[in-house]
Write a protein that holds these residues in place. Sequence first.
Motif, PDB file in Angstrom:
ATOM      1  N   HIS A  29       0.884  -1.262   0.067  1.00 11.29           N
ATOM      2  CA  HIS A  29      -0.252  -0.086   0.006  1.00 11.29           C
ATOM      3  C   HIS A  29       0.863   1.213  -0.185  1.00 11.29           C
ATOM      4  CE1 HIS A  29      -2.300   3.197   2.420  1.00 11.29           C
ATOM      5  NE2 HIS A  29      -2.936   3.176   1.076  1.00 11.29           N
ATOM      6  N   ALA A  30       0.504   2.246  -0.839  1.00 12.58           N
ATOM      7  CA  ALA A  30       1.200   3.503  -0.691  1.00 12.58           C
ATOM      8  C   ALA A  30       0.094   4.622  -0.754  1.00 12.58           C
ATOM      9  CB  ALA A  30       2.111   3.452  -2.032  1.00 12.58           C
ATOM     10  N   ALA A  31       0.103   5.692   0.006  1.00 15.22           N
ATOM     11  CA  ALA A  31      -0.904   6.549   0.101  1.00 15.22           C
ATOM     12  C   ALA A  31      -0.586   7.790  -0.878  1.00 15.22           C
ATOM     13  CB  ALA A  31      -0.782   7.085   1.621  1.00 15.22           C
ATOM     14  N   SER A  32       0.176   7.932  -1.596  1.00 13.23           N
ATOM     15  CA  SER A  32       0.075   8.830  -2.675  1.00 13.23           C
ATOM     16  C   SER A  32       1.132   8.466  -3.939  1.00 13.23           C
ATOM     17  CB  SER A  32       1.070  10.166  -2.096  1.00 13.23           C
ATOM     18  OG  SER A  32       2.145   9.923  -1.646  1.00 13.23           O
ATOM     19  N   ALA A  33       1.249   9.166  -5.155  1.00 13.28           N
ATOM     20  CA  ALA A  33       1.874   8.654  -6.187  1.00 13.28           C
ATOM     21  C   ALA A  33       3.280   8.820  -5.875  1.00 13.28           C
ATOM     22  CB  ALA A  33       1.511   9.897  -7.349  1.00 13.28           C
ATOM     23  N   ASP A  89       8.701   5.784  -4.816  1.00 13.10           N
ATOM     24  CA  ASP A  89       9.731   5.714  -4.001  1.00 13.10           C
ATOM     25  C   ASP A  89       9.762   4.175  -3.587  1.00 13.10           C
ATOM     26  OD1 ASP A  89      10.620   8.201  -4.589  1.00 13.10           O
ATOM     27  OD2 ASP A  89       9.532   9.082  -2.961  1.00 13.10           O
ATOM     28  N   LEU A  90       8.452   3.773  -3.145  1.00 11.26           N
ATOM     29  CA  LEU A  90       8.353   2.488  -2.454  1.00 11.26           C
ATOM     30  C   LEU A  90       8.922   1.264  -3.438  1.00 11.26           C
ATOM     31  CD1 LEU A  90       7.544   0.605  -0.093  1.00 11.26           C
ATOM     32  CD2 LEU A  90       5.316   0.795  -1.381  1.00 11.26           C
ATOM     33  N   LEU A  91       8.462   1.472  -4.846  1.00 15.06           N
ATOM     34  CA  LEU A  91       9.028   0.532  -5.717  1.00 15.06           C
ATOM     35  C   LEU A  91      10.347   0.283  -5.803  1.00 15.06           C
ATOM     36  CD1 LEU A  91       6.029   0.224  -8.254  1.00 15.06           C
ATOM     37  CD2 LEU A  91       6.490  -1.206  -6.363  1.00 15.06           C
ATOM     38  N   ALA A  92      10.891   1.606  -5.968  1.00 16.93           N
ATOM     39  CA  ALA A  92      12.184   1.904  -6.233  1.00 16.93           C
ATOM     40  C   ALA A  92      13.370   1.293  -4.990  1.00 16.93           C
ATOM     41  CB  ALA A  92      12.757   3.189  -6.453  1.00 16.93           C
ATOM     42  N   ALA A  93      12.394   1.637  -3.757  1.00 15.38           N
ATOM     43  CA  ALA A  93      13.337   1.044  -2.620  1.00 15.38           C
ATOM     44  C   ALA A  93      13.367  -0.430  -2.497  1.00 15.38           C
ATOM     45  CB  ALA A  93      12.735   1.645  -1.215  1.00 15.38           C
ATOM     46  N   GLU A 147       3.731   6.908 -15.266  1.00 14.30           N
ATOM     47  CA  GLU A 147       5.211   6.757 -14.715  1.00 14.30           C
ATOM     48  C   GLU A 147       5.501   5.481 -14.282  1.00 14.30           C
ATOM     49  OE1 GLU A 147       8.943   8.309 -13.140  1.00 14.30           O
ATOM     50  OE2 GLU A 147       7.320   9.414 -14.450  1.00 14.30           O
ATOM     51  N   LEU A 148       4.788   4.543 -13.967  1.00 17.59           N
ATOM     52  CA  LEU A 148       5.228   3.370 -13.343  1.00 17.59           C
ATOM     53  C   LEU A 148       5.626   2.458 -14.492  1.00 17.59           C
ATOM     54  CD1 LEU A 148       2.654   2.547 -10.399  1.00 17.59           C
ATOM     55  CD2 LEU A 148       4.969   3.235 -10.344  1.00 17.59           C
ATOM     56  N   ILE A 149       4.896   2.488 -15.850  1.00 18.75           N
ATOM     57  CA  ILE A 149       5.227   1.669 -16.935  1.00 18.75           C
ATOM     58  C   ILE A 149       6.407   2.249 -17.447  1.00 18.75           C
ATOM     59  CG2 ILE A 149       2.664   1.078 -17.343  1.00 18.75           C
ATOM     60  CD1 ILE A 149       2.682   3.050 -19.459  1.00 18.75           C
ATOM     61  N   ARG A 150       6.829   3.539 -17.207  1.00 21.14           N
ATOM     62  CA  ARG A 150       8.047   3.946 -18.088  1.00 21.14           C
ATOM     63  C   ARG A 150       9.180   3.565 -17.121  1.00 21.14           C
ATOM     64  NH1 ARG A 150      11.505   7.982 -17.062  1.00 21.14           N
ATOM     65  NH2 ARG A 150      10.536   8.600 -15.192  1.00 21.14           N
TER      66      ARG A 150
END
Length: 733
Positions: free
Chosen positions: A632-636, A641-645, A671-674
């Motif tokens: 879960h992420a509360a914002s874009a 940042d979470l997926l990058a971490a 942004e995520l598919i990029r």
Amino acid sequence: MTLIDPTEPLEQQNRKLRAIADALMHRVEQKHDQSSLAYAQFERAALLDALVEERTKDLERTLDLLHESNRRLARATAEADLARENLAEAIETIREGFALFDSDERLVLHNSRFSRGLIDTETALRPGTTFADYIAAVSRSPALDLSEDETPESWVALRAEQHRSPHAALNIKMREGRWLQVSEHRTKGGGTVILQTDVTDLILNERQEQGKILRATLDHLNQGVCIFDRHRKLVGWNRRMTAILGLPLDQTEIGRDFADLLTRFQGQLHFDGYFDADRLLSWASRRSYRGPISFSVTTHADRFLAIFAQEMPDGGFVMSFTDVTAEREAAQALADMNEALEARVEERTEALGHALDEAERANASKSRFVAAASHDLLQPLSAAKLFLGSLSERLETPEDLAILTKAETALGSAEQIIDALLDISRLDSGKASFDIGPVYLNAVLDPLRDELAPVAAAKGLELRIVPSSLTIQSDPGYLRRILQNLIGNALRYTDTGRVVVGARRGGGSARLEVWDTGRGIRASDQGLVFQEFRRLDGDDAAEGLGLGLAIVERACKGLDHPLSLWSEPGQGSCFAFEVPVRSDPGVRPVPAIRAPETRLSTSPMVLLVENDDHMAQAVGLMFDDWGADLIHAASAAEAVDLLAAIDLRPDALVLDYQLGEGADGLALHGELIRRHGAIPACIVSADRSATLRTRVAEAGLELIPKPINRQRLFAFVERATAPTASARLTTDA
């Protein structure tokens, strides 16, 4: 061998026969004692003598006949000469020009008047002259008056074309205003008789008569009229012309050039608008086609004149002058009145505008409040439904499950009310967006049958929905909502009997009807049932808030589906609306989606981006029940940042559309598919506008509206994370 040649003349044969007879007689006188041979010769001589005598008579008769024939021939020749002389004298006495051509188109004879007016062609007219040479000589004659665009060659071609007609009649214009009328007639032998008549006086008289009629006609017109010939010379005008212009015109003006007249009167006529004297002179000076023109002028006496000019067939032109002073003054007075009225209307309009602005602001504020309140209510409502859905799998006792069912029913009712308020708000504000297209009618009717049949059965009613293979033109969402509300209303107000739903086709449209055997509606109340929050049963505890028919009435109006109502108290009611039928179906029924299982076939990792904590917790519980790992992420920004971490690529994305601070789920998906390549994703949102549906569809994503349907979200995750889908996405990446 014969002594006489029959082909010789009779006189020569006669001389030979006499010579033979004399010789024979001489021999007989010398030898009286000759033998029988001599006597035979004598007899022959006698026979020859008789023959000679007979031939001599024949010769005499022939000579007599010859002499008679010669006398007759001489007499006929004399008569022919006399006839020719008489014919020549006769055609010479004819007042018209006369010529006769034989069947070979050669001149036989003509009289002296045939060259009258074309005296220079006399030398070319002699017996044997061809018709072609004759008209060629006429075409070169200086006496012939050719038009400006005509040549001798073109005149010859036209004359030859007219000559081909069995009977031709034409007028030839000569110099000095003379006219010749030429008429041709074919003879039985194929020859041609040509008559030429000087018709100058007739034409002049006819023109004078026409001129008198034209003058009388022009003098009785309300408009002033003046006529110019093809050389821009003044030909004539009527009396009204001088009265309108207030300018002196007399016979000395006849023949004056248009430019001179325009210069003379230019100081007394003032052109209005863009049209001026130079443009008028340019128009009149054209040699080619002049299109009609109209303009206006003001005279020195402050009179307004409307002028119309048009070309005539002969190349001249005519101008008409109409006094429109009274009309102009009336128009000006009317304009002044209109201006005063417009000022008053503007004042009233401004006052009404202020009132309307206030009303619109109030209505917009109400619509915004309803939309905002509904959106804010849908968020916790959706979370509550998901919590209850997760709780249903943890409860075991029937009492607890019954309480949970009632809670879900209450939440469903609240959701329906919020949806109705949103629909009313959008329809009233004019912001409702209709996605009109082909709709397979059974695809709407079948789910409604499955959904509402238990409701009818619970009340002991029969619900009959007649299948239909029609494809209509409508918005599928609003069409379902209209039918759902009408059927639900019929079931609510029907105590016994049945409800029947079906379509009647008529031409290019279909009439969708909902019949019931309920209580019926009085005629005086039928106009009130479509008002919001109005119920006619008098029972305050009745189910519903009275919004269903209000939505039906507004949606039918927006979709241009005419709505009608028939009802009789105690007999029942029929609500019906018209929809257009598609001749090309374009769509086919969609098979029903199979209900999802309670556990996912895999254990996928799903990224949820949701800024509402309660909603996120409810979705988390639901995903735990399905056997999925939820991030879960509360914002874009937090999601990126979470997926990058963690350096992991999720199997599916569940993105809320409204993420706050100007961010939205569609932008985050891009942004995520990029960064991570193609990942199956869906957008969840309480925004039910057509604009959002279009944007999500263009992005190739699935839109799941809030409150979230548990089974629909499960079906998305199952499809997105199935092994075949994962393999396909890996290959595409």
